[in-house]
Design an enzyme around this catalytic site. Structure first.
Site, short mmCIF file in Angstrom:
data_model
loop_
_atom_site.label_atom_id
_atom_site.label_comp_id
_atom_site.label_asym_id
_atom_site.label_seq_id
_atom_site.Cartn_x
_atom_site.Cartn_y
_atom_site.Cartn_z
CG ASP A 96 -0.18 0.01 2.55
OD1 ASP A 96 1.07 -0.03 2.53
OD2 ASP A 96 -0.84 0.02 3.60
CG HIS A 97 3.53 2.52 2.96
ND1 HIS A 97 2.41 1.98 3.55
CD2 HIS A 97 4.06 3.37 3.89
CE1 HIS A 97 2.28 2.48 4.76
NE2 HIS A 97 3.25 3.32 4.99
CG ASP A 161 2.14 1.95 9.18
OD1 ASP A 161 2.65 2.33 8.11
OD2 ASP A 161 1.32 2.63 9.82
NE ARG A 449 2.14 10.19 12.31
CZ ARG A 449 2.91 9.12 12.42
NH1 ARG A 449 3.65 8.73 11.40
NH2 ARG A 449 2.96 8.45 13.55
CB SER A 644 10.46 6.38 12.55
OG SER A 644 10.41 5.12 11.95
NE ARG A 646 12.72 5.43 8.95
CZ ARG A 646 12.63 6.76 8.98
NH1 ARG A 646 13.70 7.50 8.87
NH2 ARG A 646 11.47 7.34 9.13
#
Length: 757
Positions: A96-97, A161, A449, A644, A646
């Protein structure tokens, strides 16, 4: 529609009562709903100790893992190193990204499939091999698809996510994590979390008219701010909670990520049962009903919440009015009745250029239906839509159903553009015409956001967050100061008209429908399947295991950079244009620390190469050290690695030969990520020692041969003038984490364990 994981849910529910009773005895008081789910998912089984909120680190066993395509790449590349033939818990991948919103759904999807073919082929094949459910590009946004197919009351899920929390709308504890955490759980390891604090939000009254579930979380964000929920789970309850739809609850939980909350949830109720049955999961509703008493807080908790929650907020939905939050932060909450004066006081442009509805936050059938009820009034009342208008459906199931029921045709009549079932503008994947001019302008959207540059890359776009129905009304009016509750519009005939209140069904009266939901089931036996990764790809790269520790102290390390001030995971591993390299560790390592400020010259991406004496980019300098067989050290300031979760920010320095990160303090998740990759994460015993490090230092780390929990290490900074400083540094490694360091990475240990079985 397929029914997933019923056996897993039945197994959880079968032991739920026993687990809750054990926890209740240990804690010695009634339990909140959140506590029941947490204690029911302890890896040890029945609770034997009371965990201290905000302090105790606890091992949990989540029921499932969900990954989106950008983050799944590195998570699955790591999982492939674990040596397991299949994931240990049900897991899914959602594409989806990587779809850019530009022309329209079919064109944009076709383009994305071509551009990202190798990534999709990799994710499809690795999912097929290891027993992972794969949702193809166009199937929908991860969180909407999870809500429709996998979320269930009382469950625990982690996802790669931050908006994984959306599943709280169906009574789950669902938490966003980094890929390394997801990899661990898929490999069968426990998942560690600090036992959260609890915030209770009591909702009284009932929503009506223009007010929607989105306004609840916009109000809560205004109260708690972007940090107020940090380290806490928010549990919503009260008559206002039970009176709203399941998808409305999902919207509230989804945007809870914007207050820093670990997650948010609601207890199981009739709205969730209706949603389960509407999405083809009667069997799940039936078994949930057999344990209904355990899928809510114990008697008395909601009557006297102050006794059981660390903080309680009360909101009367009957008095709540629609809100617009922003610009540039999701917690600047303005009731619509106050927007006119706020816009004037702040000089915000009041002409709305674009209204965007949809996203993972607000793309339910109910959201689309209520927005369509307003769009129908444009023709009926002889109005003309003043702003551009876009719709991003959350899933193919919702898109197909709302098209069948005529809503998309209604949007088409007012000039609406339907984008692909993907994240699109919400995550900055929006090729907005004219954004490069960086003109000051205003947009309104129903996303979660709204930071500067978030949607279109333009730092001068002021984005305001509202409900889909309010966004639709404002797009029709084209004016930020328009209050649909009180104001009128002048139509094409010169008449004053007022928009009627939005209305729409909670669920489709004729049920959901879809031709191809986009799901690909994995092979029963994946042993003969090969994973598609081209050796010449610039987007994907198979991982080689990191080397084990040499067994000696580390000497002669070069100082790569002494970072000054804030150094988040975005400074360490920037996103944006680097998103496409998320599956190629060597390529994405070219962004290592390019955003960090060098203490010695106040510049970014400009450090001294001690081998040549010349200044150059951080990644190139580190590659020169690696080529020469020389290790290095990164020095940082306070709260290093915040933001994040990450894992690239920990994997890149490890890949390029950095051996240690020494800072005043760490953000916890980044510190854990460094440990998992076999790095040394160290803190100054005396923070003033940060000032002793000089640009040309050679650094020795002593005491590693006696590396033990709670035992400090010694660092020697050998200065260029022949002098040296010796300092004490601390660490938080436990016995298991020290073994990670010695083995070279946590994954190396998992692989060895699997091979030994």
């Amino acid at each position: 529609m397929a029914l997933f994981d019923l056996d897993m849910m039945q197994s959880l529910y079968a032991k739920l009562g026993e687990r809750v009773e054990a926890a209740r005895k240990v804690v010695g008081r009634p339990l909140t709903y959140t506590e029941k789910i947490l204690y029911a998912h302890l890896t040890q089984g029945d609770a034997t100790t009371v965990y201290e909120r905000g302090k105790s680190y606890v091992d949990f066993g989540p029921d499932r893992v969900a990954m989106q395509d950008a983050t799944a790449q590195m998570a699955l590349l790591q999982f492939m190193q674990a040596g397991r033939p299949k994931v240990a818990v049900p897991s899914t991948v959602h594409c989806d990204h990587l779809i850019t919103a530009q022309v329209g759904s079919s064109e944009d999807l076709s383009k994305a499939v071509v551009e990202n073919q190798e990534v999709y082929d990799f994710l499809s094949s690795v999912s097929n091999k290891y027993g992972i459910g794969f949702w193809k590009p166009g199937a929908g946004i991860i969180h909407q698809v999870v809500l429709e197919n996998y979320a269930f009351p009382g469950g625990m899920m982690i996802g790669t996510d931050s908006h994984t929390v959306n599943a709280g709308g169906l009574g789950m504890i669902a938490i966003g994590v980094g890929g390394a955490d997801a990899c661990d759980v898929m490999a069968g390891l426990p998942w560690e979390l600090k036992f959260p604090k609890l915030i209770g939000v009591k909702l009284t009254g009932k929503l009506s008219g223009w007010t929607s579930p989105k306004d609840v979380i916009l109000k809560v964000a205004g109260i708690l701010t972007v940090k107020g929920g940090t380290g806490a789970i928010v549990e919503y309850f009260g008559e206002g909670a039970t009176s709203m739809s399941c998808t409305g609850k999902g919207t509230i939980c989804n945007m809870g990520a914007e207050i820093g909350a670990t997650t948010s949830t609601f207890a199981y109720d009739e709205s969730m049962e209706r949603y389960l049955r509407s999405t083809g999961r009667d069997a799940v509703a039936d078994i949930a009903n057999t344990v209904k008493e355990h899928l809510t807080a114990d008697a008395g908790v909601y009557a006297e919440p102050e006794k059981y929650f660390d903080q309680v907020i009360e909101i009367n939905l009957s008095e709540l009015e629609p809100h617009l939050n922003g610009p540039f932060t999701p917690d600047l909450a303005t009731p619509i009745s106050k927007m006119k004066e706020a816009a004037l006081a702040n000089g915000w442009p009041t002409k709305i250029e674009v209204g965007l509805i949809g996203s993972c936050t607000n793309s339910s059938y109910e959201d689309i239906a209520r927005s369509a009820s307003l769009a129908r009034q444009v023709a009926a009342k002889h109005l003309k839509t003043k702003a551009e208008f876009t719709i991003t459906p959350g899933s193919e199931q919702v898109r197909y159903t709302v098209e069948r029921d005529g809503f998309l045709a209604t949007f088409d009549e007012i000039g609406g553009k339907v984008f692909a079932n993907a994240c699109g503008p919400c995550i900055g994947m929006w090729a907005r015409v004219g954004a490069e001019k960086q003109e000051r302008n205003t947009i309104v959207h129903s996303f979660n956001r709204n930071f500067a540059k978030r949607a279109d890359g333009n730092p001068n776009t002021l984005a305001f967050v509202g409900s889909p129905e309010l966004v639709t009304a404002l797009a029709i009016a084209g004016d930020l100061t328009f209050n649909p509750l009180t104001d009128t519009l002048i139509n094409e005939l010169g008449e004053e008209v007022r928009l009627d209140d939005p209305s729409g069904d909670e669920l489709p009266p004729r049920g959901f429908d879809v031709e191809d939901a986009g799901y690909q089931a994995p092979a029963e036996d994946g042993s003969g399947i090969s994973v598609a990764v081209s050796p010449t790809s610039n987007r994907l790269q198979l991982l080689d295991p990191f080397a084990a520790w040499e067994g000696t102290d580390l000497k002669g390390l070069k100082v790569l950079i002494k970072a000054k001030g804030k150094c988040t995971t975005d400074h360490i591993s920037m996103a944006g244009p680097w998103l496409k390299y998320r599956g190629h560790l060597d390529n994405i390592s070219n962004n290592l620390l390019i955003g960090a400020v060098n203490f010695f010259n106040e510049k970014t991406d400009n450090v001294k190469n001690q081998l040549t004496g010349e200044y150059g980019p951080v990644p190139a300098t580190q590659r020169a050290y690696k080529a020469a067989g020389i290790g290095s050290i990164v020095v940082g300031d306070e709260n290093y690695g915040e933001g994040s979760s990450r894992e690239h920010a920990a994997m890149e320095p490890r890949h390029l030969g950095v051996r240690a990160v020494l800072v005043k303090s760490f953000a916890r998740i980044h510190e854990t990520n460094l440990k998992k990759q076999g790095m040394l994460a160290l803190t100054f015993a005396d923070k003033a020692d940060y000032d002793k490090i000089q640009e040309d230092d050679s650094v020795d780390i002593l005491g590693l041969t006696e590396f033990a929990p709670g035992k400090s290490l010694t660092l020697v900074f050998n200065h260029a003038d022949g002098t040296k400083d010796e300092v004490v540094v601390n660490h938080t490694y436990n016995d298991q984490q020290i073994e990670w360091f010695k083995a070279g990475a946590a994954l190396n240990i998992i692989r060895a364990q699997v091979a030994g079985n």
